[in-house]
Design a protein around this motif. Sequence first.
Motif, PDB file in Angstrom:
ATOM      1  N   LEU A  79       0.849  -1.187   0.000  1.00 50.82           N
ATOM      2  CA  LEU A  79       0.000   0.000   0.000  1.00 50.82           C
ATOM      3  C   LEU A  79       0.883   1.235   0.000  1.00 50.82           C
ATOM      4  CD1 LEU A  79      -2.995   0.919   0.165  1.00 50.82           C
ATOM      5  CD2 LEU A  79      -2.665   1.109   2.642  1.00 50.82           C
ATOM      6  N   THR A  80       0.574   2.147  -0.896  1.00 47.27           N
ATOM      7  CA  THR A  80       1.377   3.365  -1.022  1.00 47.27           C
ATOM      8  C   THR A  80       0.487   4.587  -0.909  1.00 47.27           C
ATOM      9  OG1 THR A  80       2.938   2.241  -2.492  1.00 47.27           O
ATOM     10  CG2 THR A  80       2.991   4.639  -2.472  1.00 47.27           C
ATOM     11  N   SER A  81       0.897   5.512  -0.047  1.00 47.55           N
ATOM     12  CA  SER A  81       0.184   6.782   0.089  1.00 47.55           C
ATOM     13  C   SER A  81       0.761   7.773  -0.912  1.00 47.55           C
ATOM     14  CB  SER A  81       0.345   7.330   1.513  1.00 47.55           C
ATOM     15  OG  SER A  81      -0.193   8.625   1.604  1.00 47.55           O
ATOM     16  N   THR A  82      -0.097   8.387  -1.708  1.00 49.28           N
ATOM     17  CA  THR A  82       0.362   9.317  -2.739  1.00 49.28           C
ATOM     18  C   THR A  82      -0.375  10.641  -2.649  1.00 49.28           C
ATOM     19  OG1 THR A  82      -1.267   8.537  -4.355  1.00 49.28           O
ATOM     20  CG2 THR A  82       0.862   7.405  -4.303  1.00 49.28           C
ATOM     21  N   VAL A  83       0.223  11.657  -3.268  1.00 48.40           N
ATOM     22  CA  VAL A  83      -0.419  12.962  -3.400  1.00 48.40           C
ATOM     23  C   VAL A  83      -0.285  13.390  -4.858  1.00 48.40           C
ATOM     24  CG1 VAL A  83       1.692  14.217  -2.764  1.00 48.40           C
ATOM     25  CG2 VAL A  83      -0.529  15.327  -2.542  1.00 48.40           C
ATOM     26  N   ARG A  84      -1.340  13.980  -5.403  1.00 45.56           N
ATOM     27  CA  ARG A  84      -1.331  14.431  -6.789  1.00 45.56           C
ATOM     28  C   ARG A  84      -1.359  15.960  -6.825  1.00 45.56           C
ATOM     29  NH1 ARG A  84      -3.640   9.491  -7.121  1.00 45.56           N
ATOM     30  NH2 ARG A  84      -2.981   8.193  -8.867  1.00 45.56           N
ATOM     31  N   ILE A  85      -0.441  16.514  -7.628  1.00 48.53           N
ATOM     32  CA  ILE A  85      -0.237  17.956  -7.668  1.00 48.53           C
ATOM     33  C   ILE A  85      -0.127  18.401  -9.124  1.00 48.53           C
ATOM     34  CG2 ILE A  85       1.219  19.838  -6.798  1.00 48.53           C
ATOM     35  CD1 ILE A  85       2.449  17.666  -4.907  1.00 48.53           C
ATOM     36  N   MET A  86      -0.551  19.614  -9.394  1.00 49.07           N
ATOM     37  CA  MET A  86      -0.383  20.170 -10.727  1.00 49.07           C
ATOM     38  C   MET A  86       1.063  20.659 -10.906  1.00 49.07           C
ATOM     39  SD  MET A  86      -3.327  19.757 -12.106  1.00 49.07           S
ATOM     40  CE  MET A  86      -3.402  18.263 -11.101  1.00 49.07           C
ATOM     41  N   GLY A  87       1.603  20.502 -12.113  1.00 51.21           N
ATOM     42  CA  GLY A  87       2.974  20.925 -12.375  1.00 51.21           C
ATOM     43  C   GLY A  87       3.144  21.398 -13.813  1.00 51.21           C
ATOM     44  N   ASP A  88       4.358  21.827 -14.140  1.00 54.73           N
ATOM     45  CA  ASP A  88       4.671  22.319 -15.482  1.00 54.73           C
ATOM     46  C   ASP A  88       5.990  21.723 -15.950  1.00 54.73           C
ATOM     47  OD1 ASP A  88       2.576  24.557 -15.890  1.00 54.73           O
ATOM     48  OD2 ASP A  88       3.432  25.036 -13.936  1.00 54.73           O
ATOM     49  N   LEU A  89       6.064  21.478 -17.243  1.00 55.26           N
ATOM     50  CA  LEU A  89       7.317  21.065 -17.864  1.00 55.26           C
ATOM     51  C   LEU A  89       8.037  22.309 -18.368  1.00 55.26           C
ATOM     52  CD1 LEU A  89       6.229  17.896 -19.878  1.00 55.26           C
ATOM     53  CD2 LEU A  89       7.560  17.972 -17.773  1.00 55.26           C
ATOM     54  N   LEU A  90       9.278  22.473 -17.952  1.00 48.65           N
ATOM     55  CA  LEU A  90      10.066  23.643 -18.317  1.00 48.65           C
ATOM     56  C   LEU A  90      11.282  23.217 -19.129  1.00 48.65           C
ATOM     57  CD1 LEU A  90      10.108  25.463 -14.850  1.00 48.65           C
ATOM     58  CD2 LEU A  90       8.465  25.734 -16.708  1.00 48.65           C
ATOM     59  N   PRO A  91      11.797  24.107 -19.985  1.00 48.93           N
ATOM     60  CA  PRO A  91      13.025  23.765 -20.725  1.00 48.93           C
ATOM     61  C   PRO A  91      14.213  23.697 -19.781  1.00 48.93           C
ATOM     62  CG  PRO A  91      12.439  26.053 -21.079  1.00 48.93           C
ATOM     63  CD  PRO A  91      11.292  25.450 -20.329  1.00 48.93           C
ATOM     64  N   ASP A  92      15.162  22.843 -20.115  1.00 54.38           N
ATOM     65  CA  ASP A  92      16.372  22.770 -19.307  1.00 54.38           C
ATOM     66  C   ASP A  92      17.135  24.086 -19.387  1.00 54.38           C
ATOM     67  OD1 ASP A  92      18.270  21.405 -17.660  1.00 54.38           O
ATOM     68  OD2 ASP A  92      19.563  21.213 -19.417  1.00 54.38           O
ATOM     69  N   GLU A  93      17.188  24.661 -20.578  1.00 56.99           N
ATOM     70  CA  GLU A  93      17.770  25.985 -20.798  1.00 56.99           C
ATOM     71  C   GLU A  93      16.950  26.682 -21.882  1.00 56.99           C
ATOM     72  OE1 GLU A  93      20.103  27.119 -18.967  1.00 56.99           O
ATOM     73  OE2 GLU A  93      21.061  25.339 -18.121  1.00 56.99           O
ATOM     74  N   GLU A  94      16.868  27.995 -21.809  1.00 53.75           N
ATOM     75  CA  GLU A  94      16.177  28.752 -22.854  1.00 53.75           C
ATOM     76  C   GLU A  94      16.733  30.168 -22.897  1.00 53.75           C
ATOM     77  OE1 GLU A  94      11.677  28.724 -24.336  1.00 53.75           O
ATOM     78  OE2 GLU A  94      11.914  29.839 -22.456  1.00 53.75           O
ATOM     79  N   VAL A  95      16.952  30.683 -24.096  1.00 47.89           N
ATOM     80  CA  VAL A  95      17.506  32.027 -24.241  1.00 47.89           C
ATOM     81  C   VAL A  95      16.945  32.685 -25.490  1.00 47.89           C
ATOM     82  CG1 VAL A  95      19.524  31.270 -25.573  1.00 47.89           C
ATOM     83  CG2 VAL A  95      19.652  33.367 -24.220  1.00 47.89           C
ATOM     84  N   GLN A  96      16.775  33.982 -25.400  1.00 48.89           N
ATOM     85  CA  GLN A  96      16.384  34.758 -26.576  1.00 48.89           C
ATOM     86  C   GLN A  96      17.664  35.244 -27.238  1.00 48.89           C
ATOM     87  OE1 GLN A  96      14.048  38.551 -26.247  1.00 48.89           O
ATOM     88  NE2 GLN A  96      12.436  37.259 -27.117  1.00 48.89           N
ATOM     89  N   LEU A  97      17.878  34.826 -28.466  1.00 42.27           N
ATOM     90  CA  LEU A  97      19.123  35.121 -29.165  1.00 42.27           C
ATOM     91  C   LEU A  97      19.189  36.587 -29.596  1.00 42.27           C
ATOM     92  CD1 LEU A  97      19.236  31.913 -31.385  1.00 42.27           C
ATOM     93  CD2 LEU A  97      20.602  32.359 -29.335  1.00 42.27           C
ATOM     94  N   THR A  98      20.267  37.264 -29.216  1.00 47.31           N
ATOM     95  CA  THR A  98      20.503  38.650 -29.609  1.00 47.31           C
ATOM     96  C   THR A  98      21.987  38.844 -29.875  1.00 47.31           C
ATOM     97  OG1 THR A  98      20.788  39.337 -27.296  1.00 47.31           O
ATOM     98  CG2 THR A  98      18.572  39.542 -28.242  1.00 47.31           C
TER      99      THR A  98
END
Length: 359
Positions: free
Chosen positions: A59-78
């Motif tokens: 038996l395992t106690s769990t919790v469910r949560i909302m989350g987001d996937l983010l980029p490992d790195e991100e940059v605006q090229l200039t």
Amino acid sequence: MSKKTISWGSLGLIALILIIYSIYSARMSEPGISTTDTGSRSGTRTLNVNAVVVKPAELTSTVRIMGDLLPDEEVQLTFETSGKITELNIQEGTVVKKGQLLAKINDSPLQAEMKRYQAQLKLAEDRVYRQKTLYEQDAVSKEVYETAISELDQLKANMEYVSANIALTELRAPFDGKIGLRFVSEGAYVNQTTAIATLTKDVPLKLEFAVPDFYQSSVSNGTHVKFTAYNGDGSEHNATVYAVESYVDTETRTLAVRAIYPNYDRKFLPGSYVTVTVDLQEFPSALSIPSQALVPSMGKEQVYLYRWGKAEPVEVITGIRTDTHIQIVDGISPGDTVVTSGILQIRTGTPLVIDNLTE
């Protein structure tokens, strides 16, 4: 000859007896009430119920949560300087490697200056060689020799400065990643604030979510979590926690957590909304019952056991809860048969017939 008379009181009594008899007859004709067994003779209805045989299981106690996937790195090229774009090697939606040349600004004046310095370099080096030879022969002073060395060093410094400025006219990928939409075209005049495109590193992805502060002891570096993406096929994917915030947010009373997901096949895009499942406690051999089998009673909790064809209430102590089951810490034993349906109709000693038994 005397006549028999019946008083109004006698008529009322007879009517009352007839009414009671009618009600009793209708009651005895209802489904579920037998007139041939001991239960029926006492007027107790036999109930058809479902039940489950209690067995130790993980038996395992769990919790469910909302989350987001983010980029490992991100940059605006200039660019780091201004000028007209003379070369643009950006193709939208393609993957590029770190150091790859993406765009270039006109550097003709700098290249011309560099050629002039390169021409002077040979002469300056020869001058230093000659002055050194003469100095060793005491033909020139030390000051003259050091002046020649200083002029050579100054020339090399100028060349490094021009070379650095030429590098500023080149836009190279700072890391491996995927090019997004392009915002400029070749021939456009740009400066340090002009966005050329967005470069995103989507292999791996970061999974960001926040857990309530009372769960903070259950999440640390190395904790394995699962997530389901709303834009996916509903399957679960594994991620590993690599960082936990150093403080609890005082407004939300949550602790920010980040996990890493390989995303080798680039199945998910940064920004995707997901449901994260975190395992809090695990019991390899726990006794549990379906949630609907638990009956609150006078501040206590109890279940009904099926014993010798009748319902027997037993007070229990509960532990962790999942979406469907409740851990029972004390009150029942392996092999007990717990009633899981018709709970509200059951009383102590109610005759039971099990329709569906889960073992």
